[in-house]
Enzyme design. Structure first.
Site, PDB file in Angstrom:
ATOM      1  NE  ARG A 198      40.197  17.935 -24.939  1.00  0.00           N
ATOM      2  CZ  ARG A 198      41.240  18.665 -25.062  1.00  0.00           C
ATOM      3  NH1 ARG A 198      41.600  19.723 -24.645  1.00  0.00           N
ATOM      4  NH2 ARG A 198      42.178  17.974 -25.948  1.00  0.00           N
ATOM      5  CB  CYS A 246      37.572  12.058 -26.529  1.00  0.00           C
ATOM      6  SG  CYS A 246      38.778  11.663 -27.749  1.00  0.00           S
ATOM      7  CD  GLU A 321      36.507  15.219 -24.025  1.00  0.00           C
ATOM      8  OE1 GLU A 321      38.022  14.753 -23.933  1.00  0.00           O
ATOM      9  OE2 GLU A 321      36.276  15.618 -25.304  1.00  0.00           O
TER      10      GLU A 321
HETATM   11  N1  EPU Z   1      45.900   4.715 -28.607  1.00  0.00           N
HETATM   12  C1  EPU Z   1      45.960   3.108 -28.670  1.00  0.00           C
HETATM   13  N2  EPU Z   1      44.816   2.472 -28.915  1.00  0.00           N
HETATM   14  C2  EPU Z   1      43.397   3.251 -29.199  1.00  0.00           C
HETATM   15  C3  EPU Z   1      43.694   4.662 -29.263  1.00  0.00           C
HETATM   16  C4  EPU Z   1      44.967   5.284 -29.226  1.00  0.00           C
HETATM   17  O1  EPU Z   1      47.112   2.685 -28.456  1.00  0.00           O
HETATM   18  O2  EPU Z   1      42.579   2.573 -29.508  1.00  0.00           O
HETATM   19  C5  EPU Z   1      47.359   5.314 -28.418  1.00  0.00           C
HETATM   20  C6  EPU Z   1      47.755   5.790 -29.736  1.00  0.00           C
HETATM   21  O3  EPU Z   1      48.706   4.935 -30.430  1.00  0.00           O
HETATM   22  C7  EPU Z   1      48.825   6.981 -29.100  1.00  0.00           C
HETATM   23  C8  EPU Z   1      47.813   7.358 -27.640  1.00  0.00           C
HETATM   24  O4  EPU Z   1      47.037   6.055 -27.429  1.00  0.00           O
HETATM   25  O5  EPU Z   1      49.934   6.539 -28.792  1.00  0.00           O
HETATM   26  C9  EPU Z   1      47.180   8.505 -27.794  1.00  0.00           C
HETATM   27  O6  EPU Z   1      46.045   8.530 -28.871  1.00  0.00           O
HETATM   28  P1  EPU Z   1      45.615   9.811 -29.744  1.00  0.00           P
HETATM   29  O7  EPU Z   1      47.065  10.364 -30.420  1.00  0.00           O
HETATM   30  O8  EPU Z   1      44.646   9.432 -30.647  1.00  0.00           O
HETATM   31  O9  EPU Z   1      45.310  10.963 -28.738  1.00  0.00           O
HETATM   32  P2  EPU Z   1      44.250  11.000 -27.649  1.00  0.00           P
HETATM   33  O10 EPU Z   1      44.929  11.470 -26.221  1.00  0.00           O
HETATM   34  O11 EPU Z   1      43.594   9.625 -27.630  1.00  0.00           O
HETATM   35  C10 EPU Z   1      43.491  13.439 -27.828  1.00  0.00           C
HETATM   36  C11 EPU Z   1      42.091  14.282 -27.629  1.00  0.00           C
HETATM   37  C12 EPU Z   1      41.447  14.157 -28.855  1.00  0.00           C
HETATM   38  C13 EPU Z   1      42.184  14.745 -29.812  1.00  0.00           C
HETATM   39  C14 EPU Z   1      43.564  14.112 -30.162  1.00  0.00           C
HETATM   40  C15 EPU Z   1      44.457  14.670 -31.237  1.00  0.00           C
HETATM   41  C16 EPU Z   1      41.622  13.780 -25.441  1.00  0.00           C
HETATM   42  C17 EPU Z   1      40.544  12.966 -24.524  1.00  0.00           C
HETATM   43  N3  EPU Z   1      41.404  13.414 -26.574  1.00  0.00           N
HETATM   44  O12 EPU Z   1      43.272  12.067 -28.169  1.00  0.00           O
HETATM   45  O13 EPU Z   1      40.384  14.965 -28.599  1.00  0.00           O
HETATM   46  O14 EPU Z   1      41.515  15.028 -31.183  1.00  0.00           O
HETATM   47  O15 EPU Z   1      44.134  13.988 -28.837  1.00  0.00           O
HETATM   48  O16 EPU Z   1      44.894  15.650 -30.816  1.00  0.00           O
HETATM   49  O17 EPU Z   1      41.866  14.842 -24.883  1.00  0.00           O
HETATM   50  C18 EPU Z   1      37.964  15.016 -27.765  1.00  0.00           C
HETATM   51  O18 EPU Z   1      38.373  15.739 -27.164  1.00  0.00           O
HETATM   52  O19 EPU Z   1      36.867  14.547 -28.418  1.00  0.00           O
HETATM   53  C19 EPU Z   1      39.179  14.576 -28.677  1.00  0.00           C
HETATM   54  C20 EPU Z   1      38.771  13.571 -29.709  1.00  0.00           C
END
Ligand code: EPU
Length: 336
Positions: A198, A246, A321
């Site tokens: 990022r 995010c 972020e």
């Molecule tokens: N989770 C929870 N509760 C929540 C949200 C998530 O328990 O409220 C759990 C999910 O069930 C999952 C884990 O946390 O097991 C990860 O969540 P998710 O798969 O949604 O991915 P993330 O790590 O939160 C990242 C990027 C997103 C991108 C997604 C999908 C970052 C900070 N975030 O999210 O990017 O869209 O993967 O590829 O790197 C962004 O950068 O603005 C962004 C949204």
């Protein structure tokens, strides 16, 4: 700081005074920019940048406003918006990436040529991410399917290395053109860059354009992957609501036991928090949603509340972020 002529014609490109910024961001909060400059080409960008610096301002750069919270009130100084620099085109095969990024280099439709022969696309900073993905899909260019659904513009996507679990923007980058403080441009080849999670690590310099290289694949396969990812994203993220994406970067998995920022917020009860018209998305703990009447102050406060709650309950110091433009941060440059 030098005084600024109050006429838009004093600037070397389209210029607006007291321009509303909220509708130029995906979160839809915030006030006005004292000056908003809208260059249409890289050369106009350079002129606008230099004109702002000569008048004593360090310009703020506004792309698609997808990862940004703009303060309420008037933001003093100059904002340069890249909206009008939205070209995406295929370079001629014999043209190098550096040459292709110059706007005087001839461009053609090249409908006759097989896209697989030279699977490159040249984008100016203001090309939108959805437009780039559409072009790639239509040409049978694979590589960016994983960032389907990411809003904003190429400049911002490159600068912050936008992405997710299926891939990052820099997976396809061949060359990036950035601007220096004095307005000169410098081209950085992929092998000389060191993009991080990022953060493309470009020293905060504005991205002017990029050359991307893809892997030719059947269009249908590309379309299928994009649909699959988008469908999944819609079930776990509030993609149709007003948000800045995010809020926090994911912490180092070793520190957080592999828990993402969204999961941490969820676990500590952060989804119950709200401030004015700003709420934490019930779908995903790492998104703050503007329900319609949120102010920037509501959002800034809720961001801090979430940060502090996670810190108190887990000891983890989440890093923001999203970018925050505070009205009190007046960015000035020395005038010669
Ligand atoms: N989770 C929870 N509760 C929540 C949200 C998530 O328990 O409220 C759990 C999910 O069930 C999952 C884990 O946390 O097991 C990860 O969540 P998710 O798969 O949604 O991915 P993330 O790590 O939160 C990242 C990027 C997103 C991108 C997604 C999908 C970052 C900070 N975030 O999210 O990017 O869209 O993967 O590829 O790197 C962004 O950068 O603005 C962004 C949204």
């Amino acid at each position: 700081m030098a005084s600024v002529d109050s006429s838009p014609s004093a600037w070397p490109c389209a210029a607006l005074r007291d321009a509303d910024l909220a509708r130029r961001t995906t979160l839809r909060v915030g006030g006005q920019a004292e000056w908003l400059l809208e260059p249409a080409t890289p050369e106009e960008f350079q002129d606008a940048w230099r004109a702002a610096r000569e008048r004593g301002f360090v310009p703020r750069l506004l792309g698609g406003g997808a990862n940004l919270v703009v303060d309420d009130g008037v933001l003093p100084g100059v904002v340069i918006a890249t909206d009008r620099m939205r070209r995406i085109f295929r370079p001629f095969p014999e043209v190098s990436g550096e040459e292709a990024l110059n706007s005087e280099t001839p461009r053609g439709e090249m409908v006759q040529r097989d896209p697989a022969e030279d699977p490159r696309l040249v984008c100016w900073a203001g090309a939108t991410m959805p437009a780039l993905l559409r072009s790639a899909r239509e040409l049978g260019y694979s590589g960016l399917e994983g960032i389907v659904g990411v809003p904003g513009q190429v400049g911002g996507g490159v600068a912050m290395n936008a992405g997710g679990k299926w891939g990052d923007m820099w997976d396809c980058i061949e060359l990036v053109r950035v601007g220096n403080d004095d307005g000169s441009f410098v081209d950085i080849a992929r092998e000389d860059a060191d993009p991080l999670y990022r953060n493309a690590n470009l020293g905060g310099r504005p991205v002017i354009g990029a050359v991307l290289r893809f892997d030719p694949q059947p269009k249908l396969l590309i379309q299928e992957r994009m649909s699959e990812y988008l469908l999944h994203k819609r079930t776990v993220q509030p993609v149709t609501e007003w948000s800045a994406g995010c809020v926090f970067k994911n912490p180092d998995p070793e520190i957080s036991d592999g828990r993402s920022a969204g999961r941490l917020v969820d676990e500590v009860g952060g989804k119950e928090l709200s401030r004015g018209g700003a709420i934490v998305s019930p779908l995903h703990g790492n998104f703050i949603v503007n329900t319609g009447q949120a102010t920037a102050t509501d959002v800034f406060t809720l961001m801090e509340d979430l940060h502090d709650l996670v810190a108190q309950k887990t000891g983890i110091d989440l890093v923001f972020e999203v970018k925050r433009w505070r009205a009190q941060d007046v960015l000035t440059a020395p005038t010669s």
